[in-house]
Motif scaffolding. Structure first.
Motif, short mmCIF file in Angstrom:
data_model
loop_
_atom_site.label_atom_id
_atom_site.label_comp_id
_atom_site.label_asym_id
_atom_site.label_seq_id
_atom_site.Cartn_x
_atom_site.Cartn_y
_atom_site.Cartn_z
N TYR A 1 40.67 -48.35 15.72
CA TYR A 1 41.82 -48.25 16.34
C TYR A 1 42.59 -49.50 16.64
O TYR A 1 41.76 -50.57 16.29
CB TYR A 1 41.30 -47.46 17.84
CG TYR A 1 40.44 -48.14 18.48
CD1 TYR A 1 40.72 -49.00 19.73
CD2 TYR A 1 39.09 -48.06 18.16
CE1 TYR A 1 39.78 -49.70 20.29
CE2 TYR A 1 38.07 -48.58 19.14
CZ TYR A 1 38.47 -49.50 20.07
OH TYR A 1 37.53 -50.07 20.61
N ILE B 1 34.47 -48.23 15.92
CA ILE B 1 33.17 -47.53 16.50
C ILE B 1 32.72 -46.79 15.30
O ILE B 1 33.26 -46.09 14.65
CB ILE B 1 33.44 -46.26 17.50
CG1 ILE B 1 34.25 -47.06 18.69
CG2 ILE B 1 32.32 -45.53 17.98
CD1 ILE B 1 34.98 -45.99 19.68
N TRP C 1 29.67 -50.55 18.62
CA TRP C 1 30.97 -50.63 19.03
C TRP C 1 31.43 -52.11 19.16
O TRP C 1 30.59 -53.07 19.76
CB TRP C 1 31.37 -50.05 20.42
CG TRP C 1 32.71 -50.23 20.99
CD1 TRP C 1 33.94 -50.12 20.41
CD2 TRP C 1 32.91 -51.23 22.26
NE1 TRP C 1 34.76 -50.61 21.26
CE2 TRP C 1 34.31 -51.35 22.44
CE3 TRP C 1 32.19 -51.79 23.03
CZ2 TRP C 1 34.91 -51.93 23.42
CZ3 TRP C 1 32.64 -52.47 24.25
CH2 TRP C 1 34.17 -52.39 24.06
N CYS D 1 32.06 -33.24 21.15
CA CYS D 1 32.04 -34.28 22.06
C CYS D 1 30.82 -35.13 22.00
O CYS D 1 29.73 -34.61 21.95
CB CYS D 1 32.22 -33.82 23.74
SG CYS D 1 33.54 -32.92 23.65
N ILE E 1 30.86 -44.72 26.34
CA ILE E 1 32.09 -44.61 25.57
C ILE E 1 31.79 -42.79 25.28
O ILE E 1 30.77 -42.36 24.88
CB ILE E 1 31.99 -45.06 24.13
CG1 ILE E 1 32.12 -46.60 24.54
CG2 ILE E 1 33.08 -44.48 23.32
CD1 ILE E 1 32.21 -47.45 23.05
N ASP E 2 32.87 -42.01 25.74
CA ASP E 2 33.03 -40.72 25.50
C ASP E 2 34.01 -40.54 24.26
O ASP E 2 35.16 -41.03 24.46
CB ASP E 2 33.37 -39.85 26.74
CG ASP E 2 32.21 -40.16 27.69
OD1 ASP E 2 31.14 -40.40 27.43
OD2 ASP E 2 32.64 -39.41 28.90
N VAL E 3 33.51 -39.57 23.29
CA VAL E 3 34.54 -39.28 22.35
C VAL E 3 34.62 -37.88 22.19
O VAL E 3 33.67 -36.96 22.03
CB VAL E 3 34.21 -40.12 20.83
CG1 VAL E 3 35.09 -39.55 19.85
CG2 VAL E 3 33.85 -41.34 20.86
N CYS F 1 36.29 -34.81 20.07
CA CYS F 1 37.26 -34.52 18.79
C CYS F 1 37.55 -33.36 18.55
O CYS F 1 36.58 -32.48 18.59
CB CYS F 1 36.32 -35.23 17.69
SG CYS F 1 37.25 -35.22 16.09
N CYS G 1 40.14 -38.01 21.54
CA CYS G 1 40.35 -38.98 22.78
C CYS G 1 39.00 -39.72 22.92
O CYS G 1 37.80 -39.35 22.85
CB CYS G 1 40.31 -37.98 24.12
SG CYS G 1 40.43 -38.57 25.48
N ILE G 2 39.23 -41.15 23.38
CA ILE G 2 38.27 -41.99 23.47
C ILE G 2 38.22 -42.53 24.75
O ILE G 2 39.52 -43.24 25.25
CB ILE G 2 38.33 -43.02 22.36
CG1 ILE G 2 38.26 -42.55 21.09
CG2 ILE G 2 37.37 -44.22 22.74
CD1 ILE G 2 38.59 -43.79 19.96
N THR G 3 37.28 -42.41 25.67
CA THR G 3 37.33 -42.94 26.92
C THR G 3 36.07 -43.72 27.22
O THR G 3 35.24 -43.51 27.02
CB THR G 3 37.10 -41.80 28.12
OG1 THR G 3 38.27 -40.77 27.81
CG2 THR G 3 37.60 -42.22 29.47
N ARG H 1 41.31 -45.81 28.13
CA ARG H 1 41.57 -44.39 27.47
C ARG H 1 42.51 -44.14 26.20
O ARG H 1 43.60 -44.84 26.49
CB ARG H 1 41.82 -43.39 28.54
CG ARG H 1 41.93 -42.08 28.15
CD ARG H 1 42.17 -41.21 29.40
NE ARG H 1 42.31 -39.88 28.94
CZ ARG H 1 41.37 -38.85 28.95
NH1 ARG H 1 40.04 -39.18 29.11
NH2 ARG H 1 41.81 -37.51 28.61
#
Length: 132
Positions: free
Chosen positions: A31, A44, A59, A80, A99-101, A103, A109-111, A126
């Protein structure tokens, strides 16, 4: 991409690319965004055996990590994943990072959460992306 802790309370332009890596045994997410006129980028790498819910993430990015790579461990639930790691803060106990992903076929969404030594979590970054 938003980053409330570092002055990105508003949305800034960001792009992400996700796909298989290393003979499709891993998933790579790259990203990029711009902060105060400077280009930044992150990576990541996700390791996950579909026979198990455990996952590992590696990461790093040019804004938060300098030349370090963080190792995070967590689990996958459907499309997720959530993984945690720690980083040193000189003179203090280690802080946490999560890190939460999430898809979906048309979105990613990457938070990322910063976690105090006492366990308080706050969203740090985010990124919400749609397939273009």
């Amino acid at each position: 991409m938003t980053d409330p802790q570092n002055g990105l309370d508003d949305t800034c332009p960001s792009t992400a690319t996700a796909g298989p890596a290393l003979q499709e045994k891993f998933v790579r997410i790259t990203y990029a965004w711009e902060h105060r006129g400077k280009s930044e980028e992150g990576l990541i790498m996700i390791a996950h055996d579909p026979a198990d819910s455990a996952c590992q993430l590696y990461w790093g990015d040019t804004f938060h990590m300098g030349r370090a790579i963080m190792s995070l461990h967590g689990h996958v639930d459907g499309s997720c994943l959530s993984a945690r790691g720690t980083y040193p803060v000189p003179g203090h106990p280690d802080w946490g990072w999560r890190i939460d992903v999430a898809c979906e076929p048309a979105s990613l969404c990457i938070t990322m959460y910063n976690i105090t030594p006492e366990g308080t979590e706050e969203i740090a970054v985010r990124g919400e992306y749609t397939r273009g």
